[in-house]
Write a protein that holds these residues in place. Structure first.
Motif: not given
Length: 435
Positions: A54-74
């Motif tokens: 969803k984040l990619q679909e909306w063009g939102i910068e984000h990082q995946t794989g943090i602490a295994e499965t966590g995500i941070v969107a900016i």
């Protein structure tokens, strides 16, 4: 009390509400999809894939794989921040050849602020009993605490902010956290640097709360949720025939004495002003009615609000166990674990949330200022790092039979709360970043 966060004039709040309410069908769709595919802590691969998609679909910068499965969107706002007290400086006079450039007043731009929003994603090892079209498709696993709703609300907030970047200054970090139910995903995410680059100034989060009716909101400064600690103890006695107790050391009797003695900790060792709980939740011993058990095992939990009590309960419980065992001739093995500290809200951020809630719930009657629970949350680790506020959003509806407690196999909530959660977050962003 006069709010220190006056109503914002930066955005048209009626427009915000209409836009968010138009997202309600999508919020329900996302929540139900997540509900059908629940995953335990650090195993939220399908959930993370859906969020990232969803984040990619909306063009939102984000990082995946943090602490295994966590995500941070900016999401970076495009509005220039407004300074309540803009600073000006004298630029030094410069000389170029024989010509001097006169001093001029330069207005310094205020620091761009960063607000984080946290949502947890994991489910529980519970077999769902709800007969609904969106019931869990994973045997023995269920979203029985509302984390599917938290994730849907965070997604809705991300979508809205991305579409309205011109309405806010600064930056919003949305943290999709794994493993709140255990063993805890907040601290690993913090250790991975989710509060850095850019540095977070404050953080907010919510919990859909079936202990409050739909249309209400619980918020308070200070301790909202308790510290969570657990203990395990094995008593080693000497087994034998039930008719010849003088030849034994009865582990059941020893365990019973310990359980009784533990109740004196809160009653006689803790200041009555400080709420605390010591609960023995498990006690196992014996195999037959006429056999004295040589071993008894017990486990329990400790809860308290006051951080000054950290370390006290582990010491006192061990003292009691050791004393009883010495008196009755038994031995023991004792293990103690401090899981989560108390969830303590910053007074200023709690006031910000309360001021926003006055608009969202539409009546002060809907705000519960002293809402507390002995339940625990690893949101507490974020609140130890930066000022923040965690609050409860009422989600129960008795008329729709949506009022089962959290962690119940028939837990569900009124999905009307989803749009309300997005509105709370969006208005908090406006109030914090644009003020």
């Amino acid at each position: 009390m006069v709010s220190t966060f006056p109503n914002s004039t930066n955005i048209d709040l009626s427009r915000v509400r209409l836009a968010i309410r138009s997202l309600q069908p999508q919020l329900v769709e996302w929540r139900r999809r997540l509900h059908q595919k629940p995953e335990l802590g650090f195993q939220e691969k399908l959930t993370a894939e859906f969020v990232s998609q969803k984040l990619q679909e909306w063009g939102i910068e984000h990082q995946t794989g943090i602490a295994e499965t966590g995500i941070v969107a900016i999401i970076r706002g495009e509005k220039q921040p407004e300074a309540s007290n803009p600073k000006s400086i004298d630029a030094s006079a410069a000389t170029y050849g024989s010509h001097s450039v006169s001093k001029r007043r330069v207005i310094q731009n205020p620091k761009s602020k960063v607000l984080a929003i946290r949502a947890d994603m994991d489910a529980l090892p519970i077999q769902e009993q709800n007969e609904v079209a969106y019931r869990s498709q994973h045997d023995g696993i269920m979203h029985a605490c509302g984390h599917d709703g938290h994730t849907a609300i965070a997604l809705g907030t991300a979508y809205y902010l991305q579409q309205h970047r011109q309405d806010f200054a600064g930056t919003v970090k949305i943290i999709f956290q794994p493993a709140e139910e255990g063993p805890g995903g907040a601290k690993p995410m913090i250790d991975a640097g989710v509060l850095k680059n850019p540095d977070v100034d404050a953080i907010i989060g919510l919990h859909l709360w079936n202990n409050l009716p739909l249309g209400t909101l619980g918020v308070r400064a200070g301790a909202l949720m308790a510290a969570v600690e657990t203990f395990n103890c094995t008593i080693f006695g000497k087994g034998g025939h039930g008719a010849m107790p003088h030849q034994t050391v009865d582990s059941v009797v020893v365990a019973a004495q310990i359980v009784n003695a533990l109740q004196t900790i809160v009653a006689r060792n803790v200041n009555p002003i400080d709420s605390a709980v010591v609960t023995v939740g498990e006690l196992h011993a014996g195999t037959k009615c006429n056999v004295i058990a040589d071993t008894a095992r017990m486990s329990g939990t400790v809860r308290y609000f006051n951080p000054a009590l950290q370390g006290f309960f582990s010491q006192r419980i061990k003292q009691i166990i050791a004393g009883v065992c010495q008196t009755l001739g038994a031995n023991y093995d004792f293990q103690y674990c401090e899981l989560y500290p108390a969830t303590i809200n910053d007074a200023g951020m709690a006031e910000l949330v309360r001021s926003v809630a006055e608009e969202v719930v539409e009546t002060p009657v809907g705000i519960v200022p002293e809402c507390q629970t002995m339940g625990g949350e690893d949101m507490s680790y974020f609140l130890q790092e930066v000022p923040g506020c965690y609050f409860f959003l009422g989600s129960a509806n008795q008329q729709k039979n949506l009022a089962y407690p959290h962690h119940h196999p028939r837990f569900d909530f009124d999905e009307t709360a989803l749009a309300m959660g997005v509105e709370m977050f969006v208005r908090c962003v406006d109030r914090f970043l644009n003020r």
